[in-house]
Write an enzyme that holds these catalytic residues in place. Structure first.
Site, PDB file in Angstrom:
ATOM      1  N   ARG A   1       0.727 -91.203 -28.592  1.00 34.50           N
ATOM      2  CA  ARG A   1       1.616 -90.706 -29.727  1.00 34.50           C
ATOM      3  C   ARG A   1       3.058 -90.179 -28.960  1.00 34.50           C
ATOM      4  O   ARG A   1       4.299 -90.403 -29.564  1.00 34.50           O
ATOM      5  CB  ARG A   1       1.149 -89.362 -30.344  1.00 34.50           C
TER       6      ARG A   1
ATOM      7  N   HIS B   1       7.033 -90.825 -29.982  1.00 38.17           N
ATOM      8  CA  HIS B   1       8.035 -89.889 -30.177  1.00 38.17           C
ATOM      9  C   HIS B   1       9.136 -90.042 -29.204  1.00 38.17           C
ATOM     10  O   HIS B   1      10.179 -89.468 -29.351  1.00 38.17           O
ATOM     11  CB  HIS B   1       7.444 -88.639 -30.167  1.00 38.17           C
TER      12      HIS B   1
ATOM     13  N   ASP C   1      12.972 -93.358 -22.887  1.00 41.64           N
ATOM     14  CA  ASP C   1      14.076 -92.949 -21.770  1.00 41.64           C
ATOM     15  C   ASP C   1      13.411 -91.397 -21.250  1.00 41.64           C
ATOM     16  O   ASP C   1      13.918 -90.903 -20.646  1.00 41.64           O
ATOM     17  CB  ASP C   1      15.268 -92.830 -22.128  1.00 41.64           C
TER      18      ASP C   1
ATOM     19  N   ASN D   1       7.528 -82.437 -33.330  1.00 44.54           N
ATOM     20  CA  ASN D   1       6.960 -82.114 -31.921  1.00 44.54           C
ATOM     21  C   ASN D   1       6.324 -80.704 -31.484  1.00 44.54           C
ATOM     22  O   ASN D   1       5.284 -80.515 -31.076  1.00 44.54           O
ATOM     23  CB  ASN D   1       8.061 -82.331 -30.785  1.00 44.54           C
TER      24      ASN D   1
ATOM     25  N   HIS E   1      -2.894 -94.869 -35.903  1.00 43.14           N
ATOM     26  CA  HIS E   1      -3.563 -93.717 -36.691  1.00 43.14           C
ATOM     27  C   HIS E   1      -5.374 -94.099 -36.667  1.00 43.14           C
ATOM     28  O   HIS E   1      -6.012 -93.437 -37.317  1.00 43.14           O
ATOM     29  CB  HIS E   1      -3.136 -93.231 -37.959  1.00 43.14           C
TER      30      HIS E   1
HETATM   31  C1  HEM Z   1       4.306 -94.364 -39.932  1.00 40.38           C
HETATM   32  C2  HEM Z   1       5.018 -93.297 -39.607  1.00 40.38           C
HETATM   33  C3  HEM Z   1       4.187 -92.166 -38.923  1.00 40.38           C
HETATM   34  C4  HEM Z   1       4.096 -90.833 -39.070  1.00 40.38           C
HETATM   35  C5  HEM Z   1       4.608 -90.304 -40.395  1.00 40.38           C
HETATM   36  C6  HEM Z   1       3.178 -90.050 -38.435  1.00 40.38           C
HETATM   37  C7  HEM Z   1       2.579 -88.699 -38.609  1.00 40.38           C
HETATM   38  C8  HEM Z   1       1.812 -88.258 -37.335  1.00 40.38           C
HETATM   39  C9  HEM Z   1       1.197 -86.880 -37.867  1.00 40.38           C
HETATM   40  C10 HEM Z   1       1.764 -85.838 -38.938  1.00 40.38           C
HETATM   41  C11 HEM Z   1       0.067 -86.699 -37.019  1.00 40.38           C
HETATM   42  C12 HEM Z   1      -0.473 -85.250 -36.775  1.00 40.38           C
HETATM   43  C13 HEM Z   1       0.059 -84.543 -35.946  1.00 40.38           C
HETATM   44  C14 HEM Z   1      -0.229 -82.967 -35.800  1.00 40.38           C
HETATM   45  O1  HEM Z   1      -0.989 -82.734 -36.662  1.00 40.38           O
HETATM   46  O2  HEM Z   1       0.095 -82.167 -35.132  1.00 40.38           O
HETATM   47  C15 HEM Z   1       0.059 -87.729 -36.283  1.00 40.38           C
HETATM   48  C16 HEM Z   1      -0.743 -88.038 -35.122  1.00 40.38           C
HETATM   49  C17 HEM Z   1      -0.950 -89.120 -34.373  1.00 40.38           C
HETATM   50  N1  HEM Z   1      -0.064 -90.284 -34.460  1.00 40.38           N
HETATM   51 FE1  HEM Z   1       1.287 -90.633 -35.943  1.00 40.38          FE
HETATM   52  N2  HEM Z   1       2.699 -91.015 -37.487  1.00 40.38           N
HETATM   53  C18 HEM Z   1       3.443 -92.130 -37.440  1.00 40.38           C
HETATM   54  C19 HEM Z   1       3.251 -93.226 -36.570  1.00 40.38           C
HETATM   55  C20 HEM Z   1       2.726 -93.306 -35.404  1.00 40.38           C
HETATM   56  C21 HEM Z   1       2.753 -94.403 -34.466  1.00 40.38           C
HETATM   57  C22 HEM Z   1       4.143 -95.437 -34.758  1.00 40.38           C
HETATM   58  C23 HEM Z   1       2.057 -93.863 -33.503  1.00 40.38           C
HETATM   59  C24 HEM Z   1       2.033 -94.854 -32.199  1.00 40.38           C
HETATM   60  C25 HEM Z   1       2.172 -96.151 -32.081  1.00 40.38           C
HETATM   61  C26 HEM Z   1       1.386 -92.914 -33.843  1.00 40.38           C
HETATM   62  C27 HEM Z   1       0.326 -92.348 -32.971  1.00 40.38           C
HETATM   63  C28 HEM Z   1      -0.321 -91.108 -33.558  1.00 40.38           C
HETATM   64  C29 HEM Z   1      -1.647 -90.679 -32.738  1.00 40.38           C
HETATM   65  C30 HEM Z   1      -2.397 -91.520 -31.938  1.00 40.38           C
HETATM   66  C31 HEM Z   1      -1.793 -89.499 -33.261  1.00 40.38           C
HETATM   67  C32 HEM Z   1      -2.889 -88.565 -32.917  1.00 40.38           C
HETATM   68  C33 HEM Z   1      -2.535 -87.648 -31.700  1.00 40.38           C
HETATM   69  C34 HEM Z   1      -3.559 -86.558 -31.373  1.00 40.38           C
HETATM   70  O3  HEM Z   1      -4.497 -86.600 -31.584  1.00 40.38           O
HETATM   71  O4  HEM Z   1      -3.207 -85.817 -30.207  1.00 40.38           O
HETATM   72  N3  HEM Z   1       1.907 -92.254 -35.142  1.00 40.38           N
HETATM   73  N4  HEM Z   1       1.107 -88.805 -36.517  1.00 40.38           N
END
Ligand code: HEM
Ligand SMILES: *[C@@H]1O[C@H](CO)[C@@H](O)[C@H](O)[C@H]1NC(C)=O
Ligand SMILES: *[C@@H]1O[C@H](CO)[C@@H](O)[C@H](O)[C@H]1NC(C)=O
Length: 338
Positions: free
Chosen positions: A66, A70, A78, A98, A197
């Site tokens: 993630r 970001h 960068d 973040n 995800h």
């Molecule tokens: C499509 C749009 C996306 C949205 C709206 C989104 C949103 C989120 C949100 C809200 C969380 C949970 C954060 C939290 O509870 O603090 C999350 C977790 C995560 N996101 Fe996304 N995300 C998106 C796309 C992506 C992309 C493109 C990637 C990587 C290629 C990604 C990788 C991850 C991962 C691996 C987690 C889990 C992180 C952890 O367990 O620490 N996400 N995302």
């Protein structure tokens, strides 16, 4: 062990060269061999630190992946995300998507420290993050690929970019498409990258509205499976518990596989922004929504097709606006400008 991986790699290359995927549309200044002469130990250092970190906590793989997303969505890949706030310097860490959410900076610091003691002043934090993200995927049984390298680190950060560019979990389909399009990423790239995800966790606060107040009338989101809805209400109560965690992939949260897409087909996506990829009812994007549904159906059925698309999309995302000129630097410490 090596053979199936090589085989799917070969399949990916065939698919990439025979389609109009974005990889070939963005000729990159980056190369896979960039540090081969100057820091031959780089890739094994990153892999070893990542292996230890993920053995200690599987979720760390998700957190690092993630971070790469970001970082890349704000000024390009960068390492701007890695900069701490300092006197007179505002970083990206305290901004909406973040704050209280991104994690894994200590692991990046650990890698950077070991890389610096082996090859001083050679390897950028941006490249370290791109390698660590690849290894994160591999360590949870996902695909591998050759990471393109040669990025330099920014001397700037963009809090406003972090606020505006990173999509919110409440995004509609057209909002998601707009945010990815703004980065030069296609619908296919977006859908494949959302497949990240398949690992990791989300805080209750990021999906609570779906459980208790979906459209502001005290209602539930009609696009969530009722069994999942009942389970989530246990771990994510109406009052309090905002930091309680739930897996983004309810089936296999610590394996990088294609079950994320199967979940969407059965209305078991966790975030609104996950489920909306399959269940959007916006008329303005109906044709695109149908195309995305077909991708989801294909990838739910064919893991190696998903792996190919994900790999291609990670390379494309890794090519967003890399710094290769004198405006960048090789940071000594990933948290601070030199
Ligand atoms: C499509 C749009 C996306 C949205 C709206 C989104 C949103 C989120 C949100 C809200 C969380 C949970 C954060 C939290 O509870 O603090 C999350 C977790 C995560 N996101 Fe996304 N995300 C998106 C796309 C992506 C992309 C493109 C990637 C990587 C290629 C990604 C990788 C991850 C991962 C691996 C987690 C889990 C992180 C952890 O367990 O620490 N996400 N995302
Ligand atoms: C539900 O959402 C509406 C509109 O956003 C808001 O006015 C109301 O206070 C919310 N109710 C609860 C219980 O959060
Ligand atoms: C469209 O989807 C939203 C979000 O799930 C929902 O609140 C709304 O009622 C739906 N509208 C129609 C016409 O189905």
């Amino acid at each position: 062990m090596a053979f199936p991986q090589l085989f799917s790699l070969a399949l990916c290359i065939l698919m990439l060269t025979s389609s109009t995927t974005s990889v070939s549309e963005y000729p990159s200044e980056l190369t896979a061999t960039f540090y081969d002469e100057t820091c031959p130990a780089l890739q094994s250092i990153v892999r070893d630190v990542m292996t230890q970190a993920v053995q200690k906590e599987a979720r760390m793989a998700a957190s690092i992946l993630r971070l790469f997303f970001h970082d890349c969505f704000v000024q390009g890949c960068d390492a701007s995300l890695l900069l701490d706030d300092a006197m007179g310097f505002q970083g990206e860490k305290p901004t909406g998507a973040n704050l209280n959410s991104v994690r894994g900076f200590d692991v990046i610091d650990n890698i950077k420290g070991q890389v610096e003691s082996t090859c001083k002043g050679i390897v950028s934090c941006a490249d370290i993050l791109s390698l660590a993200a690849r290894d994160a995927v591999v360590l949870l049984n996902g695909p591998t690929w050759a990471v393109l390298l040669g990025r330099r680190d920014s001397r700037t950060a963009s809090p406003s970019g972090a606020t505006n560019n990173i999509p919110s979990p409440a995004s509609t389909l057209s909002q998601l498409i707009a945010k990815f399009q703004a980065q030069g990423l296609s619908i296919t790239d977006m859908t494949a990258l959302a497949g990240a995800h398949t690992i990791g966790q989300a805080r209750c606060t990021t999906f609570k509205q779906r459980l208790y107040n979906a459209s502001g009338a005290g209602d539930q989101d009609p696009t969530m499976d009722t069994t999942l809805m009942a389970q989530l209400k246990q771990s994510c109560p109406a009052n309090g518990g905002d930091n309680n965690l739930s897996p983004l992939d309810v089936s296999t949260p610590s394996t990088f596989d294609n079950l994320y897409f199967a979940n969407l087909q059965s209305e078991r996506g966790l975030l609104f922004s996950d489920q909306v990829l399959f269940s959007s009812n916006e008329t303005s994007t109906a044709a695109t929504a149908a195309a995305i549904q077909r991708l989801i159906a294909t990838w739910a059925f064919d893991k190696s097709a998903f792996f190919c698309a994900f790999t291609a999309a990670m390379i494309t995302m890794g090519n967003i606006n890399p710094i290769t000129d004198s405006s960048g630097e090789i940071r000594i410490n990933c948290r601070l400008r030199n």
